[in-house]
Design a protein around this motif. Structure first.
Motif, PDB file in Angstrom:
ATOM      1  N   LEU A  52       1.669  -5.082   1.948  1.00  0.00           N
ATOM      2  CA  LEU A  52       0.865  -5.797   0.970  1.00  0.00           C
ATOM      3  C   LEU A  52       1.432  -5.538  -0.417  1.00  0.00           C
ATOM      4  CD1 LEU A  52      -2.420  -3.952   0.085  1.00  0.00           C
ATOM      5  CD2 LEU A  52      -0.851  -2.992   1.769  1.00  0.00           C
ATOM      6  N   ALA A  53       1.049  -6.384  -1.360  1.00  0.00           N
ATOM      7  CA  ALA A  53       1.536  -6.263  -2.730  1.00  0.00           C
ATOM      8  C   ALA A  53       0.363  -6.350  -3.696  1.00  0.00           C
ATOM      9  CB  ALA A  53       2.563  -7.350  -3.034  1.00  0.00           C
ATOM     10  N   TYR A  54       0.241  -5.345  -4.545  1.00  0.00           N
ATOM     11  CA  TYR A  54      -0.705  -5.398  -5.656  1.00  0.00           C
ATOM     12  C   TYR A  54       0.052  -5.958  -6.857  1.00  0.00           C
ATOM     13  CZ  TYR A  54      -3.759  -2.363  -2.905  1.00  0.00           C
ATOM     14  OH  TYR A  54      -4.558  -1.837  -1.920  1.00  0.00           O
ATOM     15  N   VAL A  55      -0.463  -7.028  -7.426  1.00  0.00           N
ATOM     16  CA  VAL A  55       0.251  -7.723  -8.496  1.00  0.00           C
ATOM     17  C   VAL A  55      -0.602  -7.777  -9.758  1.00  0.00           C
ATOM     18  CG1 VAL A  55       1.286  -9.910  -9.212  1.00  0.00           C
ATOM     19  CG2 VAL A  55       1.546  -9.116  -6.843  1.00  0.00           C
ATOM     20  N   ILE A  56      -0.039  -7.280 -10.851  1.00  0.00           N
ATOM     21  CA  ILE A  56      -0.652  -7.430 -12.175  1.00  0.00           C
ATOM     22  C   ILE A  56       0.294  -8.307 -12.986  1.00  0.00           C
ATOM     23  CG2 ILE A  56      -1.567  -6.277 -14.215  1.00  0.00           C
ATOM     24  CD1 ILE A  56      -1.880  -3.748 -12.585  1.00  0.00           C
ATOM     25  N   ALA A  57      -0.065  -9.567 -13.132  1.00  0.00           N
ATOM     26  CA  ALA A  57       0.767 -10.530 -13.853  1.00  0.00           C
ATOM     27  C   ALA A  57       0.098 -10.879 -15.173  1.00  0.00           C
ATOM     28  CB  ALA A  57       0.984 -11.785 -13.001  1.00  0.00           C
TER      29      ALA A  57
END
Length: 366
Positions: A91-96
């Protein structure tokens, strides 16, 4: 780094043989996280190396491996997510956010701190690059947890704790450190210490988006301009296929020409041991070892280098190590694949001449 003398950590020798249950306050901490270091749309390769290592830790714990990706919205993040799947992430935690276009300690620490407190990883790994070291130190301080820096080996012990091994006492000993009383367990690893994992195409996973919740007016540091380092490509020891290095056994800085001559014939990069840099024989960016550049070449030729622990951990990932030393009892012979006992001042010119002749014949034949 976690101090073995504090309650946050304990050295390997100080742990009892009996298995311990994790305290109840740690039960909510799950999964192994790897911070994906990305600048200007390009991911630092140490992130993929850490995903490969993180995959082993996650499998041992029976948990998921997560990539943490921070940056401005755009193709850079999309590529980083897809590459994370290929290198083993589940899984990927993304803060964009546009505020993450350039690295600033305040924005990245705040975003990652909030993410950790919300989703509670068991282990968090970062690259020991310039950016990674800055972020890891401030994050560990903010989270009030332990951080083991510049690790050379990561493992999971029988009590499901991260065993982080690093050189200590000036590189003369290896110490395994445990963060027992706090979570997450944090560690940094330098580029090229861990092997690059194989890509597996076609993998995919879950994406969990997370807000930054910051405003530009509340950020102290301002980015006025970006000036690329024009010297960054001049020394590329960490990624060279062939490296030739010299130590104090060469006798004088003038004799390093024998090292550079051989490197030139082989199309190799060159460097030196820590004592040669300390004496000013070579510039600091040529230092090879745990406190310099960690290398993983196909061939490493070490001339006049004794082989102290800090040097060993920086080169033992090489496919083949050829050691040249006048002392038959030199430590480097214990981990070199091939060894030549003799005077490097005589052997290096002979090798240079032999390679020049051999390579010349191959070019003529082709």
């Amino acid at each position: 780094m976690s101090n073995p003398k504090t309650p946050a950590a304990a050295p390997a020798g100080g742990r009892g043989a009996a298995k311990k249950e994790l305290p109840e306050r740690f039960q909510s901490y799950k999964n192994v996280w790897v911070f994906i270091e990305m600048e200007r749309g390009k991911v630092h390769s140490v992130s993929w190396e850490l995903l490969g290592e993180g995959r082993k830790l996650a499998d041992k714990l029976g948990v998921e491996l997560a990539a943490v990706i921070m940056g401005p919205p755009g193709e850079g993040i999309t590529h980083a997510i897809n590459d994370s799947w290929a290198y083993g992430a589940d899984l990927a935690y993304v803060i964009a956010d546009p505020l993450l276009t350039d690295y600033r300690n305040q924005t990245f620490t705040k975003g990652l701190n909030d993410l950790v407190n919300t989703h509670q990883p068991e282990i968090l790994l970062l690259g020991a690059s310039t950016l990674g070291r800055d972020l890891a130190g401030s994050l560990a301080t903010t989270l009030k947890t332990g951080l083991t820096a510049d690790c050379t080996e990561l493992a999971i012990d029988d009590d499901r704790c991260l065993a982080a091994t690093r050189p200590t006492f000036g590189g003369t000993l290896l110490c395994t450190i445990y963060t027992l009383n706090f979570r997450p367990q944090m560690a940094t690893v330098r580029p090229r210490v861990m092997a690059m994992p194989e890509r597996t195409e076609g993998r995919s996973g879950r994406v969990i988006e997370f807000p930054l919740n910051m405003a530009e007016e509340n950020i102290i540091t301002k980015v006025l301009d970006f000036l690329p380092d024009v010297t960054s490509d001049k020394v590329n020891l960490a990624y060279a296929d062939v490296v030739v290095a010299g130590g104090l056994g060469l006798g004088s800085p003038a004799n390093f020409k024998l090292v550079t001559d051989l490197a030139e014939v082989l199309g190799a990069d060159y460097g030196g041991s820590r004592p040669t840099i300390q004496k000013g024989w070579l510039p600091a960016d040529r230092q090879i070892g745990q406190t310099g550049k960690t290398i993983r070449p196909k061939l490493y030729i070490a001339a006049g280098i004794s082989g102290a622990i800090q040097h060993r951990v920086g080169v033992e990932g090489a496919d083949m190590i050829l050691a040249i030393n006048a002392d038959p009892n030199a430590t480097i012979f214990e981990f070199a694949h091939y060894g030549i006992v003799g005077d490097a001042l005589q052997i290096l010119p002979a090798l240079t001449a032999a390679f020049r002749e051999r390579l010349g014949k191959l070019r003529m034949a082709s």
